[in-house]
Scaffold this active site. Structure first.
Site, mmCIF file in Angstrom:
data_model
loop_
_atom_site.group_PDB
_atom_site.id
_atom_site.type_symbol
_atom_site.label_atom_id
_atom_site.label_comp_id
_atom_site.label_asym_id
_atom_site.label_seq_id
_atom_site.Cartn_x
_atom_site.Cartn_y
_atom_site.Cartn_z
ATOM 1 N N ASP A 162 36.866 42.935 37.551
ATOM 2 C CA ASP A 162 36.518 42.890 36.137
ATOM 3 C C ASP A 162 37.660 43.483 35.324
ATOM 4 O OD1 ASP A 162 34.001 41.858 36.724
ATOM 5 O OD2 ASP A 162 33.121 43.850 36.941
ATOM 6 N N TYR A 169 34.721 49.743 47.695
ATOM 7 C CA TYR A 169 34.808 50.056 46.276
ATOM 8 C C TYR A 169 34.782 51.566 46.112
ATOM 9 C CZ TYR A 169 33.572 45.164 45.773
ATOM 10 O OH TYR A 169 33.562 43.802 45.870
#
Length: 152
Positions: free
Chosen positions: A30, A89
């Protein structure tokens, strides 16, 4: 219409190989999210000595904040996105009343006291295999909405 890592890589590949080639990444990030260890592939016809393709990419990527750590020949059936078997992540929270300086845009600042033990305990309930259908994009191409969280 904004600059992308993929676009910068494709421009660098064209500068080196003279061909308009598509660079395929293992995934997307993103806006404002940074990737470490991202894997990508492209199919080039030209042969390069070990390290030369990587170095050429890095030379043409300047001054973009992108660095190619390795470039290897892979089997013909390798596909960066679908050959990936795991993703990691890292989400960072800093628990401080002071404004951020060096970590602006990379850390979530929470100025009030946090109960890290309670947060950890609650997060453990998310471990395991879960259906993420409600979080999927309408054009998601993943084979299954089920994902497994191994560690949190």
């Amino acid at each position: 219409n904004a600059p992308t890592v993929q676009g910068a890589l494709e421009t660098a590949v064209k500068a080196i190989c003279g061909e308009n080639l598509r660079v395929h990444g293992a995934g997307r990030t993103d806006a404002g999210v940074h990737a470490r260890g991202q894997v990508a592939h492209c199919d080039i016809a030209k042969h390069f000595p070990p390290g030369r393709f990587r170095d050429g990419l890095n030379a043409h990527l300047r001054p973009n904040p992108i660095g190619v750590l390795a470039a290897d020949i892979v089997p013909d059936d390798f596909e960066a996105r679908f050959s990936a078997i795991k993703r990691h992540y890292l989400y960072r929270i800093t628990n401080t009343r002071a404004n951020l300086a060096l970590d602006i845009g990379r850390v979530w600042r929470v100025p009030r006291a946090l109960d890290a033990d309670a947060m950890h305990k609650a997060a453990q309930r998310l471990l395991g295999k879960h259906d993420f259908t409600t979080f999927r994009d309408t054009e998601c191409q993943a084979k299954s909405p089920e994902k497994t969280l191994d560690q949190l």
